[in-house]
Design an enzyme around this catalytic site. Structure first.
Site, mmCIF file in Angstrom:
data_model
loop_
_atom_site.group_PDB
_atom_site.id
_atom_site.type_symbol
_atom_site.label_atom_id
_atom_site.label_comp_id
_atom_site.label_asym_id
_atom_site.label_seq_id
_atom_site.Cartn_x
_atom_site.Cartn_y
_atom_site.Cartn_z
ATOM 1 C CE1 TYR A 161 36.003 10.408 22.991
ATOM 2 C CE2 TYR A 161 36.283 12.630 23.851
ATOM 3 C CZ TYR A 161 36.624 11.257 23.861
ATOM 4 O OH TYR A 161 37.530 11.069 25.020
ATOM 5 C CE1 TYR A 221 45.291 14.340 22.581
ATOM 6 C CE2 TYR A 221 47.424 12.997 22.626
ATOM 7 C CZ TYR A 221 46.198 14.048 23.161
ATOM 8 O OH TYR A 221 46.504 14.420 24.511
ATOM 9 C CG HIS A 238 35.358 6.345 25.661
ATOM 10 N ND1 HIS A 238 36.338 5.251 25.963
ATOM 11 C CD2 HIS A 238 35.877 7.073 24.462
ATOM 12 C CE1 HIS A 238 37.205 5.476 25.054
ATOM 13 N NE2 HIS A 238 36.814 6.472 24.285
ATOM 14 C CG ASP A 284 36.779 3.915 14.922
ATOM 15 O OD1 ASP A 284 37.348 3.591 13.610
ATOM 16 O OD2 ASP A 284 37.162 4.812 15.341
ATOM 17 C CD GLU A 328 33.160 4.198 17.721
ATOM 18 O OE1 GLU A 328 32.287 4.852 17.200
ATOM 19 O OE2 GLU A 328 34.247 4.520 17.950
ATOM 20 C CD GLN A 369 43.746 7.781 20.033
ATOM 21 O OE1 GLN A 369 43.700 6.423 20.364
ATOM 22 N NE2 GLN A 369 42.562 8.408 20.109
ATOM 23 C CB SER A 411 35.834 1.239 10.967
ATOM 24 O OG SER A 411 36.852 2.431 11.416
ATOM 25 C CB THR A 421 34.488 4.285 23.129
ATOM 26 O OG1 THR A 421 35.360 4.148 21.885
ATOM 27 C CG2 THR A 421 34.410 3.059 23.877
ATOM 28 C CD GLU A 456 37.848 3.995 20.292
ATOM 29 O OE1 GLU A 456 36.891 4.325 19.383
ATOM 30 O OE2 GLU A 456 38.685 4.661 20.594
#
Length: 431
Positions: A134, A250, A139, A239, A207, A246, A263, A366, A205
């Site tokens: 992360y 989460y 983000h 991803d 990445e 979520q 992914s 991200t 996302e």
């Protein structure tokens, strides 16, 4: 950090048709991947212009250790090749560079070049484990603001690289369709029953993938100073995320079904050697932010531990393709948006004794630039689904619809050096 050498010379040219000035794969890049042609078995190859060089087929034209490395690439994955260490990959790169720049090699090498358009590309590694970090602080701030307006960034973020263990079995190479996931969604009101069905808030996302080369033994951490030697190279990573799933699942343990369905990763591994000219200083921490703890702090890593890479994400819809419209760019931003370096991710991942293995995949998380037009996901572009994005043909989107194709690209360029690219990471959403 390894210094530049003759393989980075911008004036060097290859005899391979179309390689000179190629936006992604000039002879100064030479990324590694796995390909097959027709019914032939998958094996290691190198991208050069619009062609793929069959590595095992030209092994005998090189001397050890490059010859042995090329023979090791005669496998459906590159794990064993990269397990040999950085020096082995460097020797292979230099030898292949010689084959592709010296006209006297053409007659022997050219029969082993295959048009990329005629080849199938595969995942470059057998991925034992996948960890998604992360590291994109902009983000993290944007997402935190949606869910915790008064406290968007939790206090541990600036001390510890945050990550979670993802699902390696559902990682696919670029070009494989994404099936829209199904799952539970948050009740419409407190105490109500959750919904169930296909996700209606499907997101991408933007990445980058960091591939592990040489691993480490269980209980033997990788130091921050040595971490870079354990990185094989990088690719583009998407991803995919089901935001409605979520939001319900989460807490308290983090991502689950919202992340494990698919992914996508670009198939070419741009090596650390190819990236030497494009290394840059790590983004300075804002005034008042704490310095990394000693096990995460290395002077050399701070000076050149970041990657000067530009990332882009584009979309094309069924109507756009039918009309012959070009893909529309949704955002663009730099890989330098990472709050933590790649070396810091490896050092932290192993500090407790965790053993990384060749082919393990680390996602950056991200990467959002912090400026308008640099958002790395739709949930940011639409402010959590509150506003529409209008495409050039008048279509609107809050999240992805069936038939939408997302295309991610990335490249590095710097005065005095040839531009190199990472190819594409693309996939289409299916119902």
């Amino acid at each position: 950090m390894t210094q530049t050498d003759f393989t980075h010379d911008a004036s060097a040219t290859s005899w391979v048709e179309g390689a000179v000035g190629h936006p992604d794969f000039p002879v100064q890049n030479l990324p590694l991947g796995v390909f097959s042609v027709g019914d032939s078995p998958p094996r290691g190859g190198i991208a050069i212009g619009d062609y793929i060089l069959d590595l095992p087929a030209v092994a005998m034209l090189m001397e050890d250790p490059a010859e042995d490395a090329a023979l090791t690439a005669n496998a459906p994955v590159l794990n064993a090749l990269f397990a040999g260490g950085r020096a082995t990959i460097t020797a292979l790169r230099q030898a292949v560079f010689g084959l592709l720049t010296d006209e006297s090699n053409r007659a022997k090498v050219e029969p082993h070049l295959h048009r990329a358009a005629d080849c199938k590309l595969h995942l470059p590694f057998f991925i034992h484990d996948y960890t998604d970090f992360y590291t994109g602080i902009h983000h993290a701030m944007n997402i935190g603001s949606l869910f915790r307006p008064d406290n968007p960034l939790l206090p541990n973020y600036k001390y510890v690289p945050i990550g979670y263990h993802g699902r390696s079995s559902s990682i696919r190479a670029s070009g494989v369709d994404v099936k829209r996931p199904t799952g539970q969604t948050k009740p419409a009101e407190d105490g109500g029953m959750p919904g169930f069905g296909p996700s209606t808030r499907l997101d991408y996302e933007l990445e980058m993938a960091i591939w592990v080369g040489q691993g480490n033994e269980l209980g033997e951490p990788i130091s921050i100073g040595d971490a870079e030697q354990h990185i094989a190279g990088i690719s583009i990573l998407n991803d995919w995320s089901a935001r409605d799933l979520q939001a319900w699942e989460y807490q308290p343990l983090g991502p689950f079904l919202a992340k494990n369905f698919h992914s996508s990763v670009s198939p070419w591994v741009v090596t650390m050697d190819a990236l030497v000219p494009f290394r840059t200083a790590q983004m300075p921490r804002p005034e008042g932010d704490p310095a990394p703890l000693p096990y995460l702090l290395d002077e050399g890593d701070q000076a050149h531990g970041a990657f000067g890479i530009t990332m882009e994400v584009l979309i094309t819809t069924p109507k756009m393709r039918e009309a012959g419209d070009a893909p529309h760019r949704l955002s663009r931003g730099p890989m330098t948006a990472m709050y933590w370096t790649a070396a810091q991710l490896l050092a932290h991942h192993t500090v407790g004794g965790c053993n990384l293995q060749p082919g393990d995949l680390l996602g950056t998380g991200t990467l959002t630039s912090g400026e308008e037009g640099g958002e790395g996901s739709l949930i940011e572009l639409t402010e959590g689904g509150k506003k529409n994005i209008t495409l050039p043909n008048g279509e609107t989107r809050k999240f992805l619809e069936n038939g939408d194709e997302v295309i991610m690209t990335a490249y590095a360029e710097k005065d005095g050096f040839a531009r190199i690219g990472l190819g594409e990471c693309r996939a289409t959403i299916k119902g």
